[in-house]
Design an enzyme around this catalytic site. Structure first.
Site, PDB file in Angstrom:
ATOM      1  N   ARG A 151       0.868  -1.171   0.000  1.00  0.00           N
ATOM      2  CA  ARG A 151       0.000   0.000   0.000  1.00  0.00           C
ATOM      3  C   ARG A 151       0.908   1.225   0.000  1.00  0.00           C
ATOM      4  O   ARG A 151       2.041   1.181   0.489  1.00  0.00           O
ATOM      5  CB  ARG A 151      -0.896   0.026   1.238  1.00  0.00           C
ATOM      6  N   LYS A 174      -2.009  -2.610   7.957  1.00  0.00           N
ATOM      7  CA  LYS A 174      -3.151  -2.138   8.738  1.00  0.00           C
ATOM      8  C   LYS A 174      -3.228  -2.876  10.077  1.00  0.00           C
ATOM      9  O   LYS A 174      -2.976  -4.070  10.157  1.00  0.00           O
ATOM     10  CB  LYS A 174      -4.444  -2.353   7.951  1.00  0.00           C
ATOM     11  N   ARG A 245      -0.914  -1.614  -6.958  1.00  0.00           N
ATOM     12  CA  ARG A 245      -1.063  -2.733  -6.007  1.00  0.00           C
ATOM     13  C   ARG A 245      -2.106  -3.719  -6.531  1.00  0.00           C
ATOM     14  O   ARG A 245      -1.927  -4.938  -6.446  1.00  0.00           O
ATOM     15  CB  ARG A 245      -1.454  -2.193  -4.635  1.00  0.00           C
ATOM     16  N   HIS A 268      -4.047  -8.939   3.690  1.00  0.00           N
ATOM     17  CA  HIS A 268      -5.486  -8.884   3.946  1.00  0.00           C
ATOM     18  C   HIS A 268      -5.832  -9.663   5.204  1.00  0.00           C
ATOM     19  O   HIS A 268      -5.311 -10.761   5.424  1.00  0.00           O
ATOM     20  CB  HIS A 268      -6.262  -9.477   2.768  1.00  0.00           C
ATOM     21  N   TYR A 277     -10.142 -10.376  -6.395  1.00  0.00           N
ATOM     22  CA  TYR A 277      -9.228 -10.441  -7.529  1.00  0.00           C
ATOM     23  C   TYR A 277      -9.559 -11.587  -8.479  1.00  0.00           C
ATOM     24  O   TYR A 277      -9.140 -11.569  -9.631  1.00  0.00           O
ATOM     25  CB  TYR A 277      -7.783 -10.543  -7.032  1.00  0.00           C
TER      26      TYR A 277
END
Length: 298
Positions: A151, A174, A245, A268, A277
């Site tokens: 990211r 994250k 990305r 993720h 995806y």
């Protein structure tokens, strides 16, 4: 207790206890501030007492301000969390937030760019920069997004201690979750070239990527440089840093990567986030079919 104190406590809860991103913390704090102003509330009890009709009324007023479906859904999520937090502060047994359904959102698919365009975008960003070191910097950032699937915030959070880049890089994503990503030689070389040309000392605990005046590089500067490059290349507005990305993920999936491995590489939290995806890959395949099949061209 003042409204400012309520907001400070909510801000600290989001940033420290929940470990939300700075962007999310700012957005959720602003949403809570708007609610406090509307209610003229200065204590947790007033927030904890809010029920579904009261929250619906506030959201309706926000919609009247022209709030989009996506922004409404985000604001509603923020306020539900704020009310649940308020109830916990006063010991209210109703720890769950009011039940109120947000607007339906049409989930769009990411728009990847081709491998040639991804690399071309990174090269063009470098060529258009005012200084060689800035060009090397911007090229290195974009190659980290496309070559390692980072990211943009993750790339800009790298510090001098991460240098020199090896074949693997530990990234903090994250929620403070760490993952290890492989680093291609082209990415290693791009970062090494930036390090060689950078006029500012890169301290071990300081941001690796520096702005023109020596401070931390901002996401906005990377986005502006990318926008300028895509205009030169004639690429659509969807060719953003984040699209690189997406392209990393889509191209890996197309080359046979399994979803679990891709989930780990992207950082993720759930497999559901990665499964989008598969739809992207199917959409790309359909586009190829439509463009190549002779019956489709008749």
């Amino acid at each position: 207790m003042s409204a400012a104190q309520l907001l400070a406590a909510w801000h600290a809860h989001l940033a420290q206890a929940r470990r939300r991103s700075p962007h999310t913390v700012r957005a959720y704090t602003r949403a809570a501030q708007r609610l406090l102003v509307r209610l003229n509330a200065e204590n947790w009890e007033a927030i904890a007492a809010l029920d579904s009709p009261a929250l619906r009324s506030h959201i309706a007023a926000r919609r009247g301000d022209g709030l989009s479906n996506a922004s409404t859904a985000r604001e509603l999520s923020a306020l539900k969390g704020f009310i649940a937090f308020a109830r916990a502060q006063v010991g209210d047994d109703r720890t769950d937030p009011p039940r109120l359904r947000g607007p339906r959102l049409k989930k769009g698919l990411p728009r990847p760019v081709t491998p040639d365009d991804a690399l071309g975008l990174a090269d063009t960003v470098g060529e258009l920069a005012a200084d060689d070191w800035i060009g090397a910097r911007d090229r290195a950032v974009l190659l980290l997004l496309y070559g390692a699937g980072l990211r943009i915030a993750e790339a800009l959070s790298l510090v001098g201690n991460d240098l020199p880049l090896g074949e693997r890089l530990t990234v903090t994503g994250k929620g403070g979750k760490q993952r290890v990503v492989p680093v291609l030689p082209i990415v290693q070389e791009a970062v090494a070239e930036y390090e060689r040309l950078c006029p500012w000392p890169i301290e071990r605990d300081e941001p690796m990527f520096r702005g023109a005046k020596g401070g931390p590089l901002s996401q906005g500067m990377v986005q502006k440089a990318t926008a300028r490059a895509r205009r030169v290349m004639g690429l659509p507005d969807t060719a953003t840093p984040h699209a690189l990305r997406h392209s990393f993920a889509t191209h890996l999936l197309g080359a046979g990567a399994d979803l679990r491995s891709l989930q780990e590489l992207l950082g993720h939290a759930s497999l559901g986030s990665t499964q989008i995806y598969t739809k992207v890959d199917a959409a790309s395949l359909l586009d190829t079919y439509r463009n190549a099949h002779p019956r489709e061209r008749d």
